[in-house]
Design a protein around this motif. Sequence first.
Motif: not given
Lengths: 494, 271, 499
Positions: A225-240, A252-255, A242-250
């Motif tokens: 139930n995450l994301m309009a198109d369910s392109r990621v399945l977990t919050l963690k994947a969503q964070m990665h 990886r977020l640390t654990p 979003a960080a890449r696509s919206h923040l330009g933060f290429f």
Amino acid sequence: MQGVVVRALLTVMVVTMALAMPAYARDWWGAGEGRVFPAVADFPNEHGTLRVLLQDGPLDTRGHPFFEPLGPHGRACVTCHQPADAMSLSLASIRQQWQTAGARDPLFAPIDGANCPDLPHGERDSHSLLLDHGLFRIARPWPPRDHAGKAIKPDFDVDVIHDPTGCNLSPRWGLPSDDPHVSVYRRPRPVANLKYVLAMGFAIDGKRGLPLPLDPDTGKPVSGNLMADSRVLTLKAQMHDAARSHLGFFERLTPAQIERINDFEMRVFTAQQQNRLGDSLDAGGAEGGPAKLADSEPGRLGSQGIGVWSEFAPWERADDSSVTPERRALRESIARGARSFRERTFLIADSRGVNSPMGFGNPMRDRCALCHNMSQMGMDVAPGQVDLGTTTQPFADQQPHLPLFRITCKGEPHPHYGRVIHTHDPGYALTTGRCADVGRITLQSLRGLAARAPYFVNGTASTLREVVEYYDRRYSIGYTEQEIEDLVNLMSAL
Amino acid sequence: MQGRFWRFVAAAVLVNVAVAAPAEQQIKPVVEQVGEEVRFITCPIYRDTDAGRKSGCWLGDRRETGTRFDITGSPTKPDWNHAVLVEGRVVEGDTQQCGGVLLEPVRVSVLHDQNCTRHMLPAEGFTGRRFSLPTRNIRPLYEPRELPKPPYQEKSFDIPFDFGRDYIVYQLSDYYIDKAVKYAIDIDASRVEITGYAATTPTTVSGQTLREPAELALRRAEVAREWLRRMGYPLDRVKIRAQTKAKVSDMEGADGLTEPSRRRVTLRVIP
Amino acid sequence: MKLRRFRLGGAVAALLIACGSVGVATAEEDDRWWAPGEGRVFPATLDYPNEHGTLRVLLEGGPMETRGHPFFEPIGPYGRACVTCHQPADAMSLSAKSAQIQWERLGHKDPLFAPFDGSNCPDLPQEERESHSLLLDHGLIRIARPWPPRDFDGNPIKPDFDISVVRDPTGCNLSKEWGLPSPDPHISVYRRSRPVANFKYILAMGFNFDPKAGLPLPLDPETGEPASHNLMADGRVLSLASQMRDAASAHLGFLEELTPEDIDRIIDFEKRVFTAQQKNRFGGDVNAGGAEGGPLKLAESEPGRLGSQGIPVWSEFDAWANSDDPDISPEERAWRESVARGARNFRERMFLISDSAGITTPIGFGNPVRDRCAFCHNMSQMGMDVAPGQVDLGTTNLPFADPQPHLPLFKITCKAEPHPHYGREIYTYDPGYALTTGRCADVGRITLQSLRGLSARAPYFSNGSAKTLREVIEFYDRRYNIGYTEQEIEDLVNLMEAL
């Protein structure tokens, strides 16, 4: 007769008042401000007051990865997930930022805060989708990739019929580029009440006839139930993502960063707390507001437990004599709206995810709460990818400002649209690569709606009334003026 | 008296509320200019307005630009299960009747081999268009009519057709062919030369290549001949021919629209 | 609540009248049923009671001796006459009730039940009731249509569809003697007999144009003259003369040609007969109180006029809209007002018509199109279609048709263009007009009928699927999602009773 007149005049007055009312000065939360996030924060909006609760007490946001700018655009997560906007982002806030800070505000970063990154930065026209409709650019790889990142062979072709943004035909950003992407434009989804969004009520996705999808990292099932198109399945994947696509933060977020964001997100709850008359939504026996949300069990089916929006059932006969007649009338209207949501049936037709592939029939008679079935939240307990028609012709409202794609199904035709589909956003199909999923969009949380207009994934409804009117058109429901008012009052109280 | 006043106010207020939504939508062309001739294929949308019989509205979204057009004025109206070819001219006009930019004149051809998902919109405050008898209609037999007076002249009559069809369009083509055949009979014409045309030269519309089949030219001519036969004109005085790659014509029945003017039958009536 | 009580009262009254009329019928049974060759005199005015009041049959030009008259004398080996299936008491059609009474009286020996078309199939045991169930239970006569169809000149047509039998409880379509596998292949469909009266309307031509075909009217091969094309459910013949020959050979087994003199005498009679309901269930005249119901007005009016451009359809009853006649009971006054409302409803109540060939295709009215009953039922005084009225209401085609397990079901496969509404495959109880034209686009199109004398000739629709007038309205309500109120249904039923 006189009643009708009075009601009509009242409607006019309400409309006029709404128009005349000054826009609320938004409490904008800039990236890296280092404020303390309080345990309870209230924000006024045109329908009353939104409340944001942080479970387990206040949080110092200094150095916190949700609040600190990450990447080159100077954006933070909070930039697009504003507490005052129910942890989403309202059009009013966007416009306010444009007025106060202009194109320099990280919000308008070219990568997704412009109609296309190659447009002249800083010109209003280049940001019209964000400024007029609250839409961010979402670039999806073509062909789609599965959750493990492998390319999928789609069963459809996609062609661009027209694109006022130019982005889908751009040699750098579009389909003809070396790294082909489809650009669609969507509203940010609220980052709050996430225990509900992640909850799994059943192990099955009835809309696919399969068990729930598995998180590729853990191998465990997830809600879908995450994301309009369910392109990621977990919050963690969503964070990665979003960080890449919206923040330009290429990088990886640390654990540790993920852990901190996760911790914050799971503690935030939000809902409307007071209606436009200043009446608390948990007064007089009702149980609106975020405290109830934070305290309740997530992922429960309303039809087999606590009825959806039964929070307001005690208001059905609002005989509280300490309340003004005006407040009483609004309470009763909200309660009627809640009952209508659960009980008013209409004929649902040609909606993939409802009328197919499950054997409910096409058409089928049911209520709002058929899909919006989760107690306290009104999301879908099962993964909620449904084609309401908001993005796909012939049902979509006119969206000449958006790209229009032609989908040609190469295998089986789509059960409702046939072989050729015209859509402004293929939605879930950009994740699965299947033409049967074109236009399916994940149902959203219905809480804090008052704070985050416009509505629907593509922002086509600028008010709650327009949401109801869309449904009325789409399914020929024939709502009365009273029913529309009641549903709008209900939604503004969530 | 007071009651009536209030009713009037209420009606006015309700109307205002009702039209508030459409007005906000700012119904105007997205890209097209007034006077422009447009041609596109789309799935039609039926809007269930009710201003009496035949008052429902037909809308067609031009996908290339996103403009929603009001195509109700076409002599042939759409079928909500099939795609339509829309050909018309953009005009300024009342957009509050149906909720689309007006095309006038407009022609709709139903493309029966392309299916559409049926979609009906409620009236949503739009008024619909009250039906009035089209000016081009056949008069009943029991109405007296005037016969042509000699000396008789050679006359040519053009009969318009929908794309891909040989059907005589009700209250458009029937008006012209009825005139032609009646003239031939009234003056006891010595000869009638029928030429059927088909627009076989391919054109690209909304990404599709459209061309009429060559044999349609003859089929159209044969329909005209059948009219002559059934109305009692001797067939041994009829010459029939077919012409493909039909050129643009100045046929009245096309109302100045370019592509529709190719699709026709010409009856040359010789005294 | 009040409404319901009124309805109950009405039902009780109707029941009483029905019982009463049965009593009368028993007493006058011989008089009510016209057997072949009885040699009675056909009077200038003939009244027959029915459950809704009294039907009147008028013979213009005065009484007629029927002895030796080819409409009334038995012709052919079955001992049938034209009058057998066109009974004056049944508005010159045949009610299922009359068939039942004849079965009670004479069983299969009555010529009505002749094996050829008065039984489900000629090869069934004729003495058994079951072999005549379609006629007895549904008022249906077997119509055997040649396959492939033949044009009006008798030449075979190459149909653009295949037909196969999905199931056939009559056995007739699969019979090696009578069905498709026979050396002379025929398709058996089962239809109600159409009323032989008010013919000047049925033959009238308002326009020399069939907009449903986009062509002028068809020419009668015998005379070379255009024909109204409103005869017969499937439009298989164009003139009364050819209808007579068709009926004489198909229904009477009379294979010799009728003589020109016979034809003239039958035509003369048929053109003089007018019928309509004359009295309502309260015994009041339907041309009282300013109204103009009843057959006299019919006989005197001009036929083939379009109601929308002249005398509005059923405006005969406008005078009853405010029925202040002090001489009638409140019940009758309420009934009159209801009839007037029904007439207005017929002309003005809009609904959305969809997927009905003959309306929504090929004419460009659009699919759907919002219109009223009087859109198709547009002829002043008669409510038929001024244009040739072949329309697919869905009474015989799936998915719209009511379940008819007693009838054969055919599968039609369109070989060229698919049907615009049904697609390539169509399931039908009666292909209707397509059995005449050989075109799959015409499957299920049935010619609109006269709406006069309805009270006397239940059941309704070409396949008798509506047992009562109420069921007619209910079919339309289902078919087009009209959403009639109970009051509207009552008004329309009362109107139809009065016609």
